[in-house]
Scaffold this motif. Sequence first.
Motif, PDB file in Angstrom:
ATOM      1  N   LEU A  84       0.844  -1.188   0.000  1.00 13.67           N
ATOM      2  CA  LEU A  84       0.000   0.000   0.000  1.00 13.67           C
ATOM      3  C   LEU A  84       0.875   1.232   0.000  1.00 13.67           C
ATOM      4  O   LEU A  84       2.051   1.182   0.399  1.00 13.67           O
ATOM      5  N   LEU A  85       0.332   2.324  -0.489  1.00 14.63           N
ATOM      6  CA  LEU A  85       1.064   3.584  -0.488  1.00 14.63           C
ATOM      7  C   LEU A  85       0.095   4.729  -0.688  1.00 14.63           C
ATOM      8  O   LEU A  85      -1.030   4.546  -1.166  1.00 14.63           O
ATOM      9  N   ALA A  86       0.533   5.922  -0.317  1.00 14.86           N
ATOM     10  CA  ALA A  86      -0.271   7.128  -0.498  1.00 14.86           C
ATOM     11  C   ALA A  86       0.666   8.318  -0.632  1.00 14.86           C
ATOM     12  O   ALA A  86       1.777   8.321  -0.090  1.00 14.86           O
ATOM     13  N   ALA A  87       0.212   9.321  -1.346  1.00 16.41           N
ATOM     14  CA  ALA A  87       1.035  10.501  -1.643  1.00 16.41           C
ATOM     15  C   ALA A  87       0.456  11.740  -0.968  1.00 16.41           C
ATOM     16  O   ALA A  87      -0.755  11.856  -0.766  1.00 16.41           O
ATOM     17  N   VAL A  88       1.356  12.666  -0.641  1.00 10.53           N
ATOM     18  CA  VAL A  88       0.943  13.911   0.004  1.00 10.53           C
ATOM     19  C   VAL A  88       1.993  14.981  -0.281  1.00 10.53           C
ATOM     20  O   VAL A  88       3.159  14.667  -0.521  1.00 10.53           O
ATOM     21  N   LYS A  89       1.567  16.220  -0.265  1.00 13.74           N
ATOM     22  CA  LYS A  89       2.506  17.327  -0.431  1.00 13.74           C
ATOM     23  C   LYS A  89       3.393  17.414   0.812  1.00 13.74           C
ATOM     24  O   LYS A  89       2.912  17.284   1.942  1.00 13.74           O
ATOM     25  N   TRP A  90       4.676  17.638   0.601  1.00 14.15           N
ATOM     26  CA  TRP A  90       5.617  17.641   1.714  1.00 14.15           C
ATOM     27  C   TRP A  90       5.240  18.648   2.794  1.00 14.15           C
ATOM     28  O   TRP A  90       5.277  18.334   3.993  1.00 14.15           O
ATOM     29  N   THR A  91       4.874  19.855   2.412  1.00 11.63           N
ATOM     30  CA  THR A  91       4.553  20.891   3.402  1.00 11.63           C
ATOM     31  C   THR A  91       3.330  20.524   4.227  1.00 11.63           C
ATOM     32  O   THR A  91       3.199  20.956   5.374  1.00 11.63           O
ATOM     33  N   ASP A  92       2.429  19.719   3.670  1.00 11.30           N
ATOM     34  CA  ASP A  92       1.279  19.244   4.440  1.00 11.30           C
ATOM     35  C   ASP A  92       1.683  18.098   5.352  1.00 11.30           C
ATOM     36  O   ASP A  92       1.247  18.021   6.506  1.00 11.30           O
ATOM     37  N   PHE A  93       2.506  17.211   4.855  1.00 12.08           N
ATOM     38  CA  PHE A  93       2.922  16.042   5.622  1.00 12.08           C
ATOM     39  C   PHE A  93       3.699  16.429   6.876  1.00 12.08           C
ATOM     40  O   PHE A  93       3.503  15.861   7.949  1.00 12.08           O
ATOM     41  N   ILE A  94       4.604  17.392   6.765  1.00  9.96           N
ATOM     42  CA  ILE A  94       5.514  17.714   7.856  1.00  9.96           C
ATOM     43  C   ILE A  94       4.837  18.508   8.960  1.00  9.96           C
ATOM     44  O   ILE A  94       5.376  18.654  10.062  1.00  9.96           O
ATOM     45  N   THR A  95       3.628  18.999   8.726  1.00 12.48           N
ATOM     46  CA  THR A  95       2.911  19.767   9.746  1.00 12.48           C
ATOM     47  C   THR A  95       2.446  18.852  10.879  1.00 12.48           C
ATOM     48  O   THR A  95       1.854  17.795  10.646  1.00 12.48           O
ATOM     49  N   HIS A  96       2.710  19.255  12.104  1.00 11.99           N
ATOM     50  CA  HIS A  96       2.389  18.447  13.280  1.00 11.99           C
ATOM     51  C   HIS A  96       0.889  18.244  13.442  1.00 11.99           C
ATOM     52  O   HIS A  96       0.085  19.154  13.201  1.00 11.99           O
ATOM     53  N   THR A  97       0.516  17.038  13.858  1.00  8.16           N
ATOM     54  CA  THR A  97      -0.871  16.751  14.229  1.00  8.16           C
ATOM     55  C   THR A  97      -0.891  16.243  15.670  1.00  8.16           C
ATOM     56  O   THR A  97       0.022  15.544  16.113  1.00  8.16           O
ATOM     57  N   ALA A  98      -1.929  16.598  16.399  1.00  8.56           N
ATOM     58  CA  ALA A  98      -2.062  16.151  17.791  1.00  8.56           C
ATOM     59  C   ALA A  98      -2.373  14.653  17.824  1.00  8.56           C
ATOM     60  O   ALA A  98      -2.739  14.048  16.808  1.00  8.56           O
ATOM     61  N   LYS A 140      -5.865  -0.348   4.418  1.00  4.97           N
ATOM     62  CA  LYS A 140      -5.488   0.980   3.941  1.00  4.97           C
ATOM     63  C   LYS A 140      -4.849   1.827   5.037  1.00  4.97           C
ATOM     64  O   LYS A 140      -4.876   3.056   4.978  1.00  4.97           O
ATOM     65  N   ARG A 141      -4.231   1.160   6.018  1.00  5.34           N
ATOM     66  CA  ARG A 141      -3.567   1.871   7.103  1.00  5.34           C
ATOM     67  C   ARG A 141      -2.072   1.568   7.099  1.00  5.34           C
ATOM     68  O   ARG A 141      -1.665   0.411   7.023  1.00  5.34           O
ATOM     69  N   LEU A 142      -1.281   2.612   7.187  1.00  2.00           N
ATOM     70  CA  LEU A 142       0.166   2.475   7.343  1.00  2.00           C
ATOM     71  C   LEU A 142       0.575   3.289   8.555  1.00  2.00           C
ATOM     72  O   LEU A 142       0.149   4.441   8.714  1.00  2.00           O
ATOM     73  N   SER A 143       1.381   2.686   9.451  1.00  3.06           N
ATOM     74  CA  SER A 143       1.782   3.399  10.665  1.00  3.06           C
ATOM     75  C   SER A 143       3.190   2.988  11.076  1.00  3.06           C
ATOM     76  O   SER A 143       3.486   1.793  11.184  1.00  3.06           O
ATOM     77  N   TRP A 144       4.036   3.990  11.277  1.00  2.00           N
ATOM     78  CA  TRP A 144       5.420   3.770  11.712  1.00  2.00           C
ATOM     79  C   TRP A 144       5.647   4.460  13.050  1.00  2.00           C
ATOM     80  O   TRP A 144       5.298   5.625  13.232  1.00  2.00           O
ATOM     81  N   HIS A 145       6.268   3.737  14.001  1.00  2.00           N
ATOM     82  CA  HIS A 145       6.610   4.331  15.285  1.00  2.00           C
ATOM     83  C   HIS A 145       7.624   5.458  15.097  1.00  2.00           C
ATOM     84  O   HIS A 145       8.533   5.370  14.268  1.00  2.00           O
ATOM     85  N   THR A 146       7.467   6.511  15.903  1.00  4.95           N
ATOM     86  CA  THR A 146       8.402   7.641  15.868  1.00  4.95           C
ATOM     87  C   THR A 146       8.796   8.021  17.290  1.00  4.95           C
ATOM     88  O   THR A 146       8.259   7.493  18.269  1.00  4.95           O
ATOM     89  N   SER A 147       9.722   8.965  17.404  1.00  7.85           N
ATOM     90  CA  SER A 147      10.122   9.463  18.719  1.00  7.85           C
ATOM     91  C   SER A 147      10.018  10.979  18.742  1.00  7.85           C
ATOM     92  O   SER A 147       9.985  11.626  17.690  1.00  7.85           O
ATOM     93  N   GLY A 148       9.955  11.530  19.937  1.00  8.97           N
ATOM     94  CA  GLY A 148       9.887  12.976  20.077  1.00  8.97           C
ATOM     95  C   GLY A 148       8.743  13.432  20.944  1.00  8.97           C
ATOM     96  O   GLY A 148       8.749  14.539  21.482  1.00  8.97           O
ATOM     97  N   GLY A 149       7.708  12.600  21.082  1.00 13.27           N
ATOM     98  CA  GLY A 149       6.564  12.980  21.904  1.00 13.27           C
ATOM     99  C   GLY A 149       5.427  13.518  21.056  1.00 13.27           C
ATOM    100  O   GLY A 149       5.649  14.149  20.020  1.00 13.27           O
ATOM    101  N   TYR A 150       4.194  13.289  21.517  1.00 14.03           N
ATOM    102  CA  TYR A 150       3.021  13.701  20.741  1.00 14.03           C
ATOM    103  C   TYR A 150       2.939  15.200  20.501  1.00 14.03           C
ATOM    104  O   TYR A 150       2.274  15.651  19.580  1.00 14.03           O
ATOM    105  N   GLY A 151       3.635  15.975  21.309  1.00 13.71           N
ATOM    106  CA  GLY A 151       3.548  17.423  21.171  1.00 13.71           C
ATOM    107  C   GLY A 151       4.388  18.001  20.048  1.00 13.71           C
ATOM    108  O   GLY A 151       4.315  19.202  19.780  1.00 13.71           O
ATOM    109  N   THR A 152       5.189  17.164  19.392  1.00 16.33           N
ATOM    110  CA  THR A 152       6.067  17.660  18.319  1.00 16.33           C
ATOM    111  C   THR A 152       5.991  16.724  17.113  1.00 16.33           C
ATOM    112  O   THR A 152       5.478  15.609  17.194  1.00 16.33           O
TER     113      THR A 152
END
Length: 213
Positions: A84-98, A140-152
Amino acid sequence: MKFIFLKSALLGAILSISNFANAGLIPHGVQEDVSYTDVTNSWGWNLLYRGDYASSINVSSMFSGHQDYIMLGAINGSSNTIKLLAAVKWTDFITHTAQNVTKSLNGAEWYNNGGSLGFAHLGDSIRQGSADTRSENAGKRLSWHTSGGYGTTAISVNGGWRAGSVTNLNNSTSWDRVVFTTNATVDVPEPSTLAIFALGMIGLASRRFKNQS
């Protein structure tokens, strides 16, 4: 004379369609079971990163050299088919979500924070704990673990969690995360749209010829 004129119009329509095929195409929504060679050849995307799910990497390194658009995906290492894969504009992707919040972008639900990043089917919610563990439209779900905390936004990608309905991939060396990039601005057209476009050009050319006769 009329035949030559219409032939030229038809050639122009074909060339216009070819320009779609030669440009980097932006797929809308979550795509499933796509040939790797279609992505790089037919769609015109460039591979930016590939590494197994068990590995960890800084976000800055994973996306180094990105262009206007990125596309995230997952592939079994022995396959030529991207799960599976999906595309997005970089400036939208990099914006933080809660935490547990998504943004509806290009036909998918996107999220990016220091718990996990990825996407889900349009209109579906996610449950980050820390990766997305919901089961609705699991394929249709893709999820990768990250670090940094939900606030960033994510600092690094640490292992993975899911590639569609396949989960518990944190230590997998059989599945790979893939990231593609392009500067494309052309949406993927439906075949019927291209056909109508070609016929329309021929029709306009024919009418123009009659008016000049």
